[in-house]
Every structure is written in structure tokens, then in C-alpha cells.
Design a protein around this motif. Structure first.
Motif, PDB file in Angstrom:
ATOM      1  N   GLN A  78       0.759  -1.151  -0.097  1.00 40.83           N
ATOM      2  CA  GLN A  78      -0.033  -0.052   0.195  1.00 40.83           C
ATOM      3  C   GLN A  78       0.875   1.220  -0.023  1.00 40.83           C
ATOM      4  O   GLN A  78       0.656   2.226  -0.849  1.00 40.83           O
ATOM      5  N   ALA A  79       1.882   1.041   0.844  1.00 41.53           N
ATOM      6  CA  ALA A  79       2.853   2.343   0.710  1.00 41.53           C
ATOM      7  C   ALA A  79       3.451   2.669  -0.537  1.00 41.53           C
ATOM      8  O   ALA A  79       3.611   3.891  -0.897  1.00 41.53           O
ATOM      9  N   VAL A  80       4.082   1.657  -1.137  1.00 41.85           N
ATOM     10  CA  VAL A  80       4.368   1.775  -2.382  1.00 41.85           C
ATOM     11  C   VAL A  80       3.672   2.305  -3.543  1.00 41.85           C
ATOM     12  O   VAL A  80       3.928   3.314  -4.428  1.00 41.85           O
ATOM     13  N   LEU A  81       2.321   1.915  -3.418  1.00 34.46           N
ATOM     14  CA  LEU A  81       1.166   2.373  -4.360  1.00 34.46           C
ATOM     15  C   LEU A  81       0.986   3.721  -4.046  1.00 34.46           C
ATOM     16  O   LEU A  81       0.797   4.498  -4.922  1.00 34.46           O
ATOM     17  N   LYS A  82       0.963   4.406  -3.037  1.00 38.02           N
ATOM     18  CA  LYS A  82       0.783   5.698  -2.638  1.00 38.02           C
ATOM     19  C   LYS A  82       1.747   6.455  -3.165  1.00 38.02           C
ATOM     20  O   LYS A  82       1.509   7.322  -3.668  1.00 38.02           O
ATOM     21  N   LYS A  83       3.067   6.208  -2.877  1.00 39.92           N
ATOM     22  CA  LYS A  83       4.287   6.849  -3.337  1.00 39.92           C
ATOM     23  C   LYS A  83       4.101   7.005  -4.917  1.00 39.92           C
ATOM     24  O   LYS A  83       4.417   7.846  -5.645  1.00 39.92           O
ATOM     25  N   THR A  84       3.735   5.970  -5.640  1.00 39.78           N
ATOM     26  CA  THR A  84       3.607   5.743  -6.891  1.00 39.78           C
ATOM     27  C   THR A  84       2.663   6.655  -7.421  1.00 39.78           C
ATOM     28  O   THR A  84       2.570   7.155  -8.827  1.00 39.78           O
ATOM     29  N   ALA A  85       1.421   6.693  -6.907  1.00 42.40           N
ATOM     30  CA  ALA A  85       0.448   7.713  -7.319  1.00 42.40           C
ATOM     31  C   ALA A  85       0.728   9.189  -7.239  1.00 42.40           C
ATOM     32  O   ALA A  85       0.365   9.980  -8.049  1.00 42.40           O
ATOM     33  N   GLU A  86       1.410   9.297  -6.181  1.00 40.72           N
ATOM     34  CA  GLU A  86       2.055  10.735  -6.104  1.00 40.72           C
ATOM     35  C   GLU A  86       2.913  11.110  -7.133  1.00 40.72           C
ATOM     36  O   GLU A  86       3.110  12.181  -7.463  1.00 40.72           O
ATOM     37  N   GLN A  87       3.972  10.142  -7.278  1.00 41.98           N
ATOM     38  CA  GLN A  87       5.061  10.461  -8.383  1.00 41.98           C
ATOM     39  C   GLN A  87       4.289  10.664  -9.991  1.00 41.98           C
ATOM     40  O   GLN A  87       4.552  11.454 -10.487  1.00 41.98           O
ATOM     41  N   HIS A  88       3.052   9.907 -10.080  1.00 42.89           N
ATOM     42  CA  HIS A  88       2.509   9.975 -11.363  1.00 42.89           C
ATOM     43  C   HIS A  88       1.162  11.105 -11.229  1.00 42.89           C
ATOM     44  O   HIS A  88       0.579  11.032 -12.315  1.00 42.89           O
TER      45      HIS A  88
END
Length: 204
Positions: A118-128
Motif C-alpha cells: 500500500q505504501a509503495v502504491l501511495k508513493k507511485t500515485a504521487e509520482q504520477h
């Protein structure tokens, strides 16, 4: 849509209706899984899939009913095709009139749940630059394969832990039926906008 492909997807949906929610979906702090209207026979929402998004919220695939959705799959450690899928979805959204753009939701399901926490997905959403209309989701491996089957997406894990996969983006109508599909990367596909223009839209 090809009749044999439609029959194959309906068969897969029938086999998948007993899918079980993964253990991580039962902790505290998750929103309840709402009852959804019965989807038509050719809807991807017939799949009983439980997912978790980038904000840690558990949700059923069928809960996305009610508005058009752009759906695809990815994995966060991909540094070539997957970033282009994000870019392509953004481009397709930008190509729409404001009212249509606000009504469309995006679902991106990872097929690498071991690494895509979940934390990785959150970071990815922010990056994109994914806003609240986007749900980057994870689920167990068995469910990911069922989601891929109903969306018509192919992938396989390589020995080095990376994946070969298609770049398919599906356009789902409000009831989860695939009304268009594109593999065009890096730019908007006019076929996507054309398909969305024909759909009744509900913003919110």
C-alpha cells in the motif's frame, strides 16, 4: 467484440465468483465493502474481486459501477512500459471535455503484490500525479490473474523478478462492460475519446 472472446470471458467470470478476500483486507481502518447492483453477464464486475487501494481502503471491483472507468494493470518497479501507461491514461483524460473528464475514474491493478505494498502504491500515485479519481490497487496473486483474464491483459513473471506484459487500457461503461480497448502508448487514442463520448456520464 469477438464472440469466442466474449464467451471465454463469461466462463472465466463464472469460475471466479468464489474468489476470497486476501487476509490483509480484514484489518481496521478499511471502508466496508458495499453491496453493488447485479452486473450484466458480460461485465467485468461479475468477478468477485477484493482489492486494496493506495490509501489502504479495501473495496470490491463491483463497487466501481456507476461511472465510466479506464482500467489497466502494471507493476511499480517497471521503468519502461508502465510509466507510459500512466502517461497514456493522463493523455486520454486530457483529450476529453471537462465534464467527461471529471466523470471518468481510473483503475490500475498491480500484478506484483509482494513488492507493491500500500505504501509503495501511495508513493507511485504521487509520482504520477494521480488525483482522487485514480485507484492504484493490489490484491493476492490469484485474484490478479483473474482480473487480468477479464480485462484481456497478459503478463508473466520472468526469472529476474520483472514482468513481460501487455499495455492494454480498457474503457468500461458504467456497468463494467468493455466498450473499447487501446494499446497505444504515449499519446491519446481517439478511439478512447470516441467510446467515452457515447456513454452517459455521471460526475462525482
Amino acid at each position: 467484440m469477438n464472440t469466442s472472446l466474449l464467451r471465454r470471458r463469461e466462463a472465466l467470470l463464472s469460475l471466479a465468483t468464489l474468489a476470497v478476500a486476501p487476509a490483509w483486507a480484514h484489518g481496521t481502518g478499511h471502508e466496508p465493502l458495499p453491496d453493488a447492483p447485479t452486473a450484466p453477464g458480460d461485465s467485468v464486475y461479475r468477478l468477485d474481486a477484493k482489492l486494496q487501494d493506495q490509501d489502504g481502503r479495501s473495496f470490491a471491483l463491483a463497487s466501481l459501477q456507476g461511472t465510466p472507468v479506464l482500467a489497466s494493470m502494471f507493476y511499480t518497479s517497471c521503468d519502461m512500459v508502465c510509466p507510459m501507461i500512466f502517461e497514456s491514461i493522463h493523455a486520454n483524460l486530457r483529450s476529453l471535455p471537462a465534464r467527461e473528464r471529471e466523470a471518468v475514474r481510473v483503475l490500475m491493478v498491480s500484478f506484483d503484490p509482494a513488492r507493491d505494498t500500500q505504501a509503495v502504491l501511495k508513493k507511485t500515485a504521487e509520482q504520477h500525479n494521480c488525483d482522487s479519481r485514480w485507484r492504484l490497487a493490489r490484491c493476492d496473486e490469484a485474484t490478479a490473474r483473474k482480473v487480468a483474464a477479464v480485462l484481456g491483459i497478459q503478463y508473466r513473471r520472468l526469472g529476474n523478478g520483472e514482468y513481460n506484459h501487455s499495455s492494454t487500457i480498457d474503457v468500461l461503461d458504467a456497468q463494467g462492460r468493455i466498450v473499447a480497448r487501446t494499446g497505444k502508448l504515449g499519446a491519446a487514442d481517439p478511439a478512447v475519446a470516441a467510446a467515452l463520448h457515447k456513454l452517459p456520464l455521471r460526475a462525482g
